[in-house]
Design a protein around this motif. Structure first.
Motif, PDB file in Angstrom:
ATOM      1  N   CYS A 170       0.830  -1.205   0.000  1.00  0.00           N
ATOM      2  CA  CYS A 170       0.000   0.000   0.000  1.00  0.00           C
ATOM      3  C   CYS A 170       0.863   1.251   0.000  1.00  0.00           C
ATOM      4  O   CYS A 170       1.913   1.292   0.645  1.00  0.00           O
ATOM      5  N   LYS A 171       0.374   2.266  -0.724  1.00  0.00           N
ATOM      6  CA  LYS A 171       1.011   3.577  -0.678  1.00  0.00           C
ATOM      7  C   LYS A 171      -0.045   4.658  -0.844  1.00  0.00           C
ATOM      8  O   LYS A 171      -0.830   4.623  -1.794  1.00  0.00           O
ATOM      9  N   ARG A 172      -0.076   5.597   0.098  1.00  0.00           N
ATOM     10  CA  ARG A 172      -0.987   6.735   0.004  1.00  0.00           C
ATOM     11  C   ARG A 172      -0.189   8.008  -0.128  1.00  0.00           C
ATOM     12  O   ARG A 172       0.862   8.152   0.470  1.00  0.00           O
ATOM     13  N   GLY A 179      -1.562   4.419 -10.817  1.00  0.00           N
ATOM     14  CA  GLY A 179      -0.556   3.890  -9.888  1.00  0.00           C
ATOM     15  C   GLY A 179       0.618   3.187 -10.543  1.00  0.00           C
ATOM     16  O   GLY A 179       1.453   2.602  -9.851  1.00  0.00           O
ATOM     17  N   LYS A 180       0.705   3.272 -11.872  1.00  0.00           N
ATOM     18  CA  LYS A 180       1.761   2.551 -12.589  1.00  0.00           C
ATOM     19  C   LYS A 180       3.159   3.014 -12.169  1.00  0.00           C
ATOM     20  O   LYS A 180       4.026   2.197 -11.867  1.00  0.00           O
ATOM     21  N   SER A 181       3.366   4.325 -12.168  1.00  0.00           N
ATOM     22  CA  SER A 181       4.693   4.839 -11.803  1.00  0.00           C
ATOM     23  C   SER A 181       4.996   4.579 -10.343  1.00  0.00           C
ATOM     24  O   SER A 181       6.141   4.278  -9.986  1.00  0.00           O
ATOM     25  N   THR A 182       3.977   4.670  -9.513  1.00  0.00           N
ATOM     26  CA  THR A 182       4.187   4.376  -8.093  1.00  0.00           C
ATOM     27  C   THR A 182       4.636   2.930  -7.927  1.00  0.00           C
ATOM     28  O   THR A 182       5.580   2.649  -7.183  1.00  0.00           O
ATOM     29  N   LEU A 183       3.985   2.023  -8.641  1.00  0.00           N
ATOM     30  CA  LEU A 183       4.384   0.615  -8.573  1.00  0.00           C
ATOM     31  C   LEU A 183       5.841   0.458  -9.007  1.00  0.00           C
ATOM     32  O   LEU A 183       6.636  -0.222  -8.346  1.00  0.00           O
ATOM     33  N   THR A 205       9.198   4.300  -0.575  1.00  0.00           N
ATOM     34  CA  THR A 205       8.887   3.272   0.428  1.00  0.00           C
ATOM     35  C   THR A 205       7.380   3.091   0.579  1.00  0.00           C
ATOM     36  O   THR A 205       6.647   4.075   0.679  1.00  0.00           O
ATOM     37  N   PRO A 206       6.928   1.843   0.611  1.00  0.00           N
ATOM     38  CA  PRO A 206       5.512   1.585   0.850  1.00  0.00           C
ATOM     39  C   PRO A 206       5.126   1.986   2.279  1.00  0.00           C
ATOM     40  O   PRO A 206       5.985   2.048   3.159  1.00  0.00           O
ATOM     41  N   ASP A 207       3.835   2.234   2.484  1.00  0.00           N
ATOM     42  CA  ASP A 207       3.330   2.499   3.835  1.00  0.00           C
ATOM     43  C   ASP A 207       3.168   1.196   4.602  1.00  0.00           C
ATOM     44  O   ASP A 207       3.382   1.141   5.806  1.00  0.00           O
ATOM     45  N   SER A 208       2.734   0.163   3.892  1.00  0.00           N
ATOM     46  CA  SER A 208       2.531  -1.132   4.545  1.00  0.00           C
ATOM     47  C   SER A 208       2.606  -2.230   3.500  1.00  0.00           C
ATOM     48  O   SER A 208       2.577  -1.963   2.304  1.00  0.00           O
ATOM     49  N   GLY A 209       2.706  -3.461   3.979  1.00  0.00           N
ATOM     50  CA  GLY A 209       2.841  -4.606   3.094  1.00  0.00           C
ATOM     51  C   GLY A 209       4.271  -5.114   3.121  1.00  0.00           C
ATOM     52  O   GLY A 209       5.075  -4.689   3.949  1.00  0.00           O
TER      53      GLY A 209
END
Ligand code: ADP
Ligand code: ADP
Length: 227
Positions: A8-10, A43-47, A56-60
Motif C-alpha cells: 500500500c502507498k498513500r 498507480g503505474k509509476s508508483t508501482l 517506500t511503501p506504507d505497509s505490506g
C-alpha cells in the motif's frame, strides 16, 4: 525474484488522500517481460518506483531476491538498488555536460571501478547499442533515440537483474521508439527481467505478461500461454 504482498502507498494531494497503491500482490520471476498499463493516475509509476526502491511503501511486504526490503535502512536500500536495478525514464535523465561515454560509465565511476576495467565494458555496450560514432557526443548532439540508447546503456552497465522502464518511448517518434523497445527486448532475451510502464497499448501487448492497473489496484494479470 520479486514478491509483493498487500503493498500500500498513500499520497496526500492537498486535503485529499490518494491511494496510489491499494493492497497489491505480485510475483515476478527472473527473466520475465512484463508491461504495466492503465489510465493516467492508476498507480503505474508508483508501482515501478516501489519495485525500484525509489520510494517506500506504507505497509505490506516486498522481497527482492529473498531480501525483505521493508527491514532495510535507507543506505542498505540504496546499495540494493544500485546493485540490482537499472532504470530508464521517458526524459532520459542524462547529464548534459558529460559525453555519451561518460554518461554510460558514470555508475562504474561512482562505485570506484578502475578505468582499465571500465573501458572494455563501456566499449562493448557502445558497440552493442550502435553508439560507437557517438561516444564523444554530448546529449544535445544526439537524437532522442540515441539519447535513450545511452540511458539504457547506463542502466545496464552494472549488469542489474532487473530493468525498469517508465514510458521509455514517450518522447520518441514511432521509428526510434520501435528501436528502443527492440533493444530492451534483446536485453530481456539475454536474461534481464524487464518491466515496462506504457500508455501505448500496441507496445504493452508485446510483453509476454501484461498487468492492468486501476485506482491503485492490479485489475488484470494476463500471460501468453507457455510462459
Ligand atoms: P500513473 O503512473 O498510472 O499515471 P501514478 O503512480 O503516477 O499513476 O499516480 C497514482 C496516484 O498517486 C495519482 O493520483 C497521483 O496523483 C498520485 N501521486 C503520485 N505520486 C505522488 C506524489 N509524489 N505526491 C502526491 N501524489 C502523488
Ligand atoms: P535514431 O537513429 O536514434 O532513431 P532519429 O531517427 O531520431 O535517431 O534521427 C536520425 C538522425 O537525425 C540521428 O542520427 C541524428 O544524428 C539526427 N537527429 C535527430 N534528432 C536530432 C536532434 N534533436 N539533435 C541532433 N541531431 C538529431
Amino acid at each position: 525474484m520479486i514478491r509483493l504482498q498487500q503493498l500500500c502507498k498513500r499520497y496526500q494531494l492537498g486535503d485529499e488522500p490518494v491511494q496510489a497503491l491499494d493492497h497489491v500482490d505480485l510475483e515476478i520471476e527472473a527473466g520475465e517481460y512484463l508491461s504495466v498499463m492503465g489510465p493516467s493516475g492508476s498507480g503505474k509509476s508508483t508501482l515501478l518506483n516501489m519495485l525500484g526502491l525509489l520510494d517506500t511503501p506504507d505497509s505490506g511486504h516486498y522481497w527482492l531476491d529473498g531480501t525483505d526490503i521493508m527491514t532495510l535502512k535507507e543506505e542498505a536500500r540504496a546499495a540494493e538498488r544500485n546493485r540490482r536495478i537499472g532504470f530508464v525514464f521517458q526524459a532520459y535523465h542524462l547529464i548534459d555536460r558529460l559525453t555519451a561515454r561518460e554518461n554510460i560509465e558514470l555508475p562504474l565511476v561512482l562505485t570506484g571501478t578502475e578505468p582499465s576495467a571500465r573501458r572494455p565494458r563501456v566499449d562493448e555496450l557502445l558497440t552493442r547499442l550502435g553508439l560507437e560514432r557517438h561516444a564523444n557526443h554530448l546529449p544535445h548532439q544526439l537524437s532522442g533515440g540515441q539519447r535513450q540508447r545511452v540511458a539504457i546503456a547506463r542502466a545496464v552497465i552494472r549488469k542489474p537483474g532487473l530493468l525498469l522502464a517508465d514510458e521509455p518511448t514517450g518522447n520518441l517518434d514511432s521509428h526510434s521508439g520501435q528501436d528502443v523497445i527492440e533493444l530492451l527486448e534483446e536485453l530481456n532475451e539475454d536474461g534481464i527481467t524487464l518491466v515496462i510502464v506504457t500508455h501505448d497499448a500496441a507496445m504493452g501487448k508485446r510483453a509476454r505478461r501484461r498487468l492492468w492497473m486501476q485506482d491503485g489496484r492490479l485489475l488484470k494479470d494476463e500471460r501468453d500461454a507457455g510462459h
